[in-house]
Every structure is written in structure tokens, then in C-alpha cells.
Write an enzyme that holds these catalytic residues in place. Structure first.
Site, PDB file in Angstrom:
ATOM      1  N   ALA A  66       0.847  -1.191   0.000  1.00 56.12           N
ATOM      2  CA  ALA A  66       0.000   0.000   0.000  1.00 56.12           C
ATOM      3  C   ALA A  66       0.882   1.241   0.000  1.00 56.12           C
ATOM      4  CB  ALA A  66      -0.910   0.001   1.215  1.00 56.12           C
ATOM      5  N   GLY A 112      -0.518  -5.149   1.114  1.00 58.62           N
ATOM      6  CA  GLY A 112      -1.762  -5.121   0.350  1.00 58.62           C
ATOM      7  C   GLY A 112      -1.657  -5.844  -0.980  1.00 58.62           C
ATOM      8  N   GLU A 115      -2.246  -9.433  -0.139  1.00 55.96           N
ATOM      9  CA  GLU A 115      -3.668  -9.539   0.200  1.00 55.96           C
ATOM     10  C   GLU A 115      -4.531  -9.503  -1.058  1.00 55.96           C
ATOM     11  OE1 GLU A 115      -4.228  -7.616   4.560  1.00 55.96           O
ATOM     12  OE2 GLU A 115      -3.240  -6.306   3.109  1.00 55.96           O
ATOM     13  N   GLU A 135       3.590  -5.702   7.590  1.00 54.52           N
ATOM     14  CA  GLU A 135       2.907  -4.648   8.342  1.00 54.52           C
ATOM     15  C   GLU A 135       3.389  -4.484   9.781  1.00 54.52           C
ATOM     16  OE1 GLU A 135      -0.006  -5.644   5.026  1.00 54.52           O
ATOM     17  OE2 GLU A 135       1.440  -6.720   6.277  1.00 54.52           O
TER      18      GLU A 135
END
Length: 258
Positions: A66, A112, A115, A135
Site C-alpha cells: 500500500a 496489500g 492480500e 505490516e
């Protein structure tokens, strides 16, 4: 429809959707997440499209994570809203998409990005791919379904290790873990994804849509996946594809699904 951060091509009932921010290693910012939602929504309504291949532009990254600069100063409520909206509009939306989605993971798939790949129904990776959920090294946890989908794919122990260490694994390790289905060279990655998609397209789209819903039902709280399967199995008997498939089999012909 044109996009600022995506490339979309449609050919022979297959849509290839590329995250196109190579200078940012295809990192997900708010604009890209919104465009992903819009693109998948349009593909859902496009009867020409029967399957989607999701990948990243360039040789370095599928999606390297991200865009941290966008949320570094978020409050608690803004953080919750970021995760909730992202899951609803993109990650859960893809996981429950009624058409098969194949992620072709080229290079880095981190945070992300991993994910996003895990939201797809099938994953294939290039041999230079690196995957991880970093993260916790930023003082946060995965917020787009990573703590839920990773254990489902690789098991609780390995998921804890990947999340707690914030480390990366290579493509072969990901395959051994069950995180990806196949590994190939970068040059042959899209060819492999197209080959798998071609096999899928030989089969009934109506049955595949029902199968996606039935498989996903097992992960929903309060939903009996076996009951969902029974209902979907029975309803298949009323479809045109069931009549076509069974008659073709009995007549020793190839089915021509609508």
C-alpha cells in the site's frame, strides 16, 4: 472506460487487468483501489468476459504494498474506515466475484499486494516473486484480509510466522506452503495463466459461479457450507448448462455452454 492506474484488455472472453504504477512498484493508493472496484464492477456486468487475469505492470512487482504516505497520519477511526472500505470494495469483492479471478504474481507481492493476490481464486507466480506481510514492521497489522486469508491458505503456524517476522518468502516456498498453485519463469507467467484460464473456459460458467459461492460459504460465520453446496447442486439441475453438459456427455460430444 479509461483508467489512470490500470490497464485493461479483453480478448477471447478473458480480461487482463494490470495495476499500472511501475514507478511506484504498483503500490496501492486510494485512487487505484477505487479504480480496481470500478473495473471489477464493469467486468461483472460484461457478458463477453468470463474470467479475469490480475497482474502488475513491469518485471519488478505485482503490487509492492500500500502507499504508506497516504495513511501515515491517520487516526484510529480513519484507519478502521480505510480497512473496511478497502475490504468491501476490492478484496472481499474479488474473493466473492462470480467469475474466476487468476492472480499472475510477477515480482514483489507485499502487504496489500499479497492480500490482493490472496483475494483471487487461483494464484500463479514467476520464479522471481517475493511475498510477505511486512505490516508489523510498521507498527500495524494486515488490514485487507491478510490475517484471515493467509491462515486459510498456509495454516495458522506459518501465517503467524510470516506476519510476526514481517519476512518475505520466495516463490518456491510459497508453492510448498500452498500460497500459490504454480511457479514458472517470468517470461512464461502470462502464458501459464492464460492456459489455466483456457481450461476453465471449457466448463460451465453457471456451475463455476455456484462453485465459487459454495466454496466461500465455508468461511462465513453462521453459514453451513454443506447446506450451501446441497442447494447449489440441486439448483444446477434447472440450468441450461446442466442440460447441455449431460446431453453432450451421453452423446459423446463436447458441450457447448451458453
Amino acid at each position: 472506460m479509461t483508467y489512470d492506474n490500470l490497464k485493461l484488455t479483453i480478448d477471447a472472453n478473458i480480461a487482463v487487468l494490470e495495476i499500472n504504477r511501475p514507478k511506484k512498484l504498483n503500490a496501492l493508493n486510494r485512487a487505484t483501489i477505487q479504480e480496481l472496484h470500478e473495473a471489477f464492477k464493469s467486468l461483472k456486468d460484461n457478458d463477453e468476459v468470463r474470467a479475469i487475469i490480475l497482474t502488475g505492470t513491469g518485471e519488478k512487482a505485482f503490487v509492492a504494498g500500500a502507499d504508506i504516505s497516504e495513511f501515515a497520519d491517520y487516526s484510529v477511526e480513519e484507519g478502521k474506515d480505510l480497512a473496511a472500505k478497502g475490504q468491501e470494495t476490492v478484496f472481499d469483492y474479488i474473493a466473492n466475484f462470480p467469475k474466476p479471478v487468476i492472480a499472475a504474481v510477477n515480482g514483489f507481492a507485499l502487504g496489500g499486494g499479497l492480500e490482493l493476490a490472496m483475494s483471487a481464486h487461483i494464484r500463479v507466480a514467476s520464479d522471481n516473486a517475493k511475498m510477505g506481510l511486512p505490516e508489523t514492521s510498521l507498527g500495524v497489522i494486515p488490514g485487507y484480509g491478510g490475517t484471515q486469508r493467509l491462515p486459510q491458505l498456509v495454516g495458522k503456524g506459518r501465517a503467524f510466522e510470516m506476519i510476526m517476522t514481517a519476512g518475505m518468502i520466495d516463490a518456491e516456498t510459497a508453492k510448498n506452503y500452498g500460497l500459490v498453485n504454480h511457479v514458472t519463469t517470468q517470461d512464461e507467467l502470462m502464458e501459464l495463466a492464460q492456459k489455466i484460464t483456457g481450461k476453465i473456459l471449457r466448463n460451465s460458467s453457471q456451475a463455476i459461479k455456484a462453485a465459487i459461492k459454495a466454496v466461500n460459504a465455508n468461511d462465513e460465520d453462521g453459514v453451513d457450507g454443506f447446506k450451501e453446496e446441497i442447494n447449489a447442486f440441486g439448483e444446477a439441475f434447472g440450468t441450461s448448462d446442466f442440460k447441455e453438459g449431460t446431453q453432450a456427455f451421453l452423446n459423446k460430444e463436447k458441450p457447448k455452454f451458453s
